[in-house]
Motif scaffolding. Structure first.
Motif, PDB file in Angstrom:
ATOM      1  N   GLY A  56     -90.322  42.316   5.131  1.00  0.00           N
ATOM      2  CA  GLY A  56     -90.280  43.759   5.347  1.00  0.00           C
ATOM      3  C   GLY A  56     -89.791  44.049   6.749  1.00  0.00           C
ATOM      4  N   GLY A  57     -90.585  44.807   7.514  1.00  0.00           N
ATOM      5  CA  GLY A  57     -90.221  45.136   8.891  1.00  0.00           C
ATOM      6  C   GLY A  57     -90.610  44.072   9.895  1.00  0.00           C
ATOM      7  N   ARG A  58     -91.280  43.011   9.440  1.00  0.00           N
ATOM      8  CA  ARG A  58     -91.697  41.929  10.341  1.00  0.00           C
ATOM      9  C   ARG A  58     -90.601  40.872  10.401  1.00  0.00           C
ATOM     10  N   LEU A  59     -90.074  40.670  11.595  1.00  0.00           N
ATOM     11  CA  LEU A  59     -89.015  39.689  11.814  1.00  0.00           C
ATOM     12  C   LEU A  59     -89.525  38.613  12.759  1.00  0.00           C
ATOM     13  N   GLU A  60     -89.115  37.386  12.500  1.00  0.00           N
ATOM     14  CA  GLU A  60     -89.499  36.275  13.373  1.00  0.00           C
ATOM     15  C   GLU A  60     -88.242  35.569  13.847  1.00  0.00           C
ATOM     16  N   TYR A  61     -88.145  35.398  15.161  1.00  0.00           N
ATOM     17  CA  TYR A  61     -87.002  34.733  15.782  1.00  0.00           C
ATOM     18  C   TYR A  61     -87.495  33.467  16.476  1.00  0.00           C
ATOM     19  N   HIS A  62     -86.720  32.406  16.376  1.00  0.00           N
ATOM     20  CA  HIS A  62     -87.063  31.147  17.040  1.00  0.00           C
ATOM     21  C   HIS A  62     -86.013  30.854  18.094  1.00  0.00           C
ATOM     22  N   GLY A  63     -86.458  30.348  19.223  1.00  0.00           N
ATOM     23  CA  GLY A  63     -85.565  29.969  20.301  1.00  0.00           C
ATOM     24  C   GLY A  63     -86.077  28.705  20.962  1.00  0.00           C
ATOM     25  N   VAL A  64     -85.320  28.223  21.942  1.00  0.00           N
ATOM     26  CA  VAL A  64     -85.681  27.010  22.659  1.00  0.00           C
ATOM     27  C   VAL A  64     -85.494  27.260  24.151  1.00  0.00           C
ATOM     28  N   ALA A  65     -86.462  26.836  24.942  1.00  0.00           N
ATOM     29  CA  ALA A  65     -86.337  26.867  26.398  1.00  0.00           C
ATOM     30  C   ALA A  65     -86.162  25.423  26.867  1.00  0.00           C
ATOM     31  N   LEU A  66     -85.153  25.208  27.703  1.00  0.00           N
ATOM     32  CA  LEU A  66     -84.852  23.871  28.225  1.00  0.00           C
ATOM     33  C   LEU A  66     -84.777  23.923  29.752  1.00  0.00           C
ATOM     34  N   SER A  67     -85.308  22.890  30.400  1.00  0.00           N
ATOM     35  CA  SER A  67     -85.194  22.785  31.854  1.00  0.00           C
ATOM     36  C   SER A  67     -85.474  21.357  32.279  1.00  0.00           C
ATOM     37  N   HIS A  68     -84.496  20.741  32.942  1.00  0.00           N
ATOM     38  CA  HIS A  68     -84.647  19.393  33.500  1.00  0.00           C
ATOM     39  C   HIS A  68     -85.254  18.403  32.511  1.00  0.00           C
ATOM     40  N   GLY A  69     -84.715  18.364  31.316  1.00  0.00           N
ATOM     41  CA  GLY A  69     -85.184  17.436  30.298  1.00  0.00           C
ATOM     42  C   GLY A  69     -86.435  17.872  29.554  1.00  0.00           C
ATOM     43  N   LYS A  70     -86.989  19.023  29.907  1.00  0.00           N
ATOM     44  CA  LYS A  70     -88.173  19.538  29.211  1.00  0.00           C
ATOM     45  C   LYS A  70     -87.720  20.541  28.161  1.00  0.00           C
ATOM     46  N   ARG A  71     -88.468  20.596  27.077  1.00  0.00           N
ATOM     47  CA  ARG A  71     -88.118  21.499  25.975  1.00  0.00           C
ATOM     48  C   ARG A  71     -89.376  22.106  25.379  1.00  0.00           C
ATOM     49  N   VAL A  72     -89.292  23.385  25.035  1.00  0.00           N
ATOM     50  CA  VAL A  72     -90.380  24.047  24.323  1.00  0.00           C
ATOM     51  C   VAL A  72     -89.754  25.048  23.352  1.00  0.00           C
ATOM     52  N   ASP A  73     -90.333  25.126  22.142  1.00  0.00           N
ATOM     53  CA  ASP A  73     -89.866  26.071  21.134  1.00  0.00           C
ATOM     54  C   ASP A  73     -90.560  27.411  21.338  1.00  0.00           C
ATOM     55  N   ILE A  74     -89.768  28.482  21.304  1.00  0.00           N
ATOM     56  CA  ILE A  74     -90.268  29.840  21.506  1.00  0.00           C
ATOM     57  C   ILE A  74     -90.241  30.584  20.171  1.00  0.00           C
ATOM     58  N   VAL A  75     -91.280  31.358  19.884  1.00  0.00           N
ATOM     59  CA  VAL A  75     -91.343  32.206  18.696  1.00  0.00           C
ATOM     60  C   VAL A  75     -91.545  33.644  19.176  1.00  0.00           C
ATOM     61  N   VAL A  76     -90.718  34.553  18.648  1.00  0.00           N
ATOM     62  CA  VAL A  76     -90.841  35.973  18.974  1.00  0.00           C
ATOM     63  C   VAL A  76     -91.049  36.736  17.665  1.00  0.00           C
ATOM     64  N   ILE A  77     -92.123  37.520  17.607  1.00  0.00           N
ATOM     65  CA  ILE A  77     -92.450  38.325  16.425  1.00  0.00           C
ATOM     66  C   ILE A  77     -92.110  39.779  16.728  1.00  0.00           C
ATOM     67  N   VAL A  78     -91.358  40.400  15.821  1.00  0.00           N
ATOM     68  CA  VAL A  78     -90.894  41.773  15.993  1.00  0.00           C
ATOM     69  C   VAL A  78     -91.356  42.620  14.815  1.00  0.00           C
ATOM     70  N   GLN A  79     -91.760  43.842  15.099  1.00  0.00           N
ATOM     71  CA  GLN A  79     -92.002  44.828  14.047  1.00  0.00           C
ATOM     72  C   GLN A  79     -90.837  45.805  14.139  1.00  0.00           C
ATOM     73  N   TYR A  80     -89.848  45.624  13.248  1.00  0.00           N
ATOM     74  CA  TYR A  80     -88.662  46.475  13.272  1.00  0.00           C
ATOM     75  C   TYR A  80     -88.887  47.667  12.351  1.00  0.00           C
ATOM     76  N   ALA A  81     -89.843  48.495  12.768  1.00  0.00           N
ATOM     77  CA  ALA A  81     -90.230  49.685  12.020  1.00  0.00           C
ATOM     78  C   ALA A  81     -90.888  50.653  13.002  1.00  0.00           C
ATOM     79  N   ARG A  82     -91.031  51.888  12.584  1.00  0.00           N
ATOM     80  CA  ARG A  82     -91.649  52.902  13.438  1.00  0.00           C
ATOM     81  C   ARG A  82     -93.115  52.599  13.702  1.00  0.00           C
ATOM     82  N   ARG A  83     -93.821  52.068  12.687  1.00  0.00           N
ATOM     83  CA  ARG A  83     -95.260  51.799  12.790  1.00  0.00           C
ATOM     84  C   ARG A  83     -95.549  50.317  12.572  1.00  0.00           C
ATOM     85  N   THR A  84     -96.684  49.887  13.122  1.00  0.00           N
ATOM     86  CA  THR A  84     -97.137  48.535  12.822  1.00  0.00           C
ATOM     87  C   THR A  84     -97.635  48.509  11.381  1.00  0.00           C
TER      88      THR A  84
END
Length: 145
Positions: free
Chosen positions: A85-113
């Motif tokens: 529905g209006g709930r979207l999930e995006y995945h990303g990666v942060a990298l620095s000097h050989g370190k890595r972590v997976d990022i998750v961003v949750i979005v409510q793409y609607a007027r209301r929660t």
């Protein structure tokens, strides 16, 4: 005895009137001001609002240690990984000097929660609800450098 019953009923009625009734549909306070904004590949303009302790920047910057817009924006610049529905999930990666972590961003793409407790206003979207590093309670400090 009869007089006592009348007095007791009057006192109870006065107490019931004096107690405020909460409105279950009342909107919770949150700061709707936009802190950052990103457009995803499908053209969705997604705000990250200041919010409060439950959602938005004020929620995840403390609880999950994400303190740079670029971290959230990098994940939002990619495709939607999950949609419900209006709930979207995006995945990303942060990298620095050989370190890595997976990022998750949750979005409510609607007027209301989904629970109806927050409203962005006519023609607006809630935006980022939360962002976090997958598999850990707090993101490592290096992602904010």
């Amino acid at each position: 005895m009869r007089m006592m019953s009348v007095v007791a009923a009057t006192v109870v009625a006065a107490v019931l009137v004096a107690v405020p009734v909460s409105d279950a549909s009342a909107e919770r306070y949150w700061n709707k001001k936009v802190k950052c904004e990103e457009t995803d590949p499908d053209g969705r303009v997604i705000p990250t609002r200041h919010g409060n302790g439950d959602l938005g920047w004020n929620h995840f910057s403390g609880k999950h240690n994400i303190r740079k817009c670029r971290i959230v924006d990098a994940a939002l610049a990619g495709k939607v990984d999950k949609k419900n529905g209006g709930r979207l999930e995006y995945h990303g990666v942060a990298l620095s000097h050989g370190k890595r972590v997976d990022i998750v961003v949750i979005v409510q793409y609607a007027r209301r929660t989904a629970d109806g407790e927050y409203d962005a206003g006519k023609g607006k979207r809630i935006g980022v609800i939360t962002a976090y590093c997958k598999g850990v309670n707090k993101c490592p400090d290096w992602i904010n450098e």
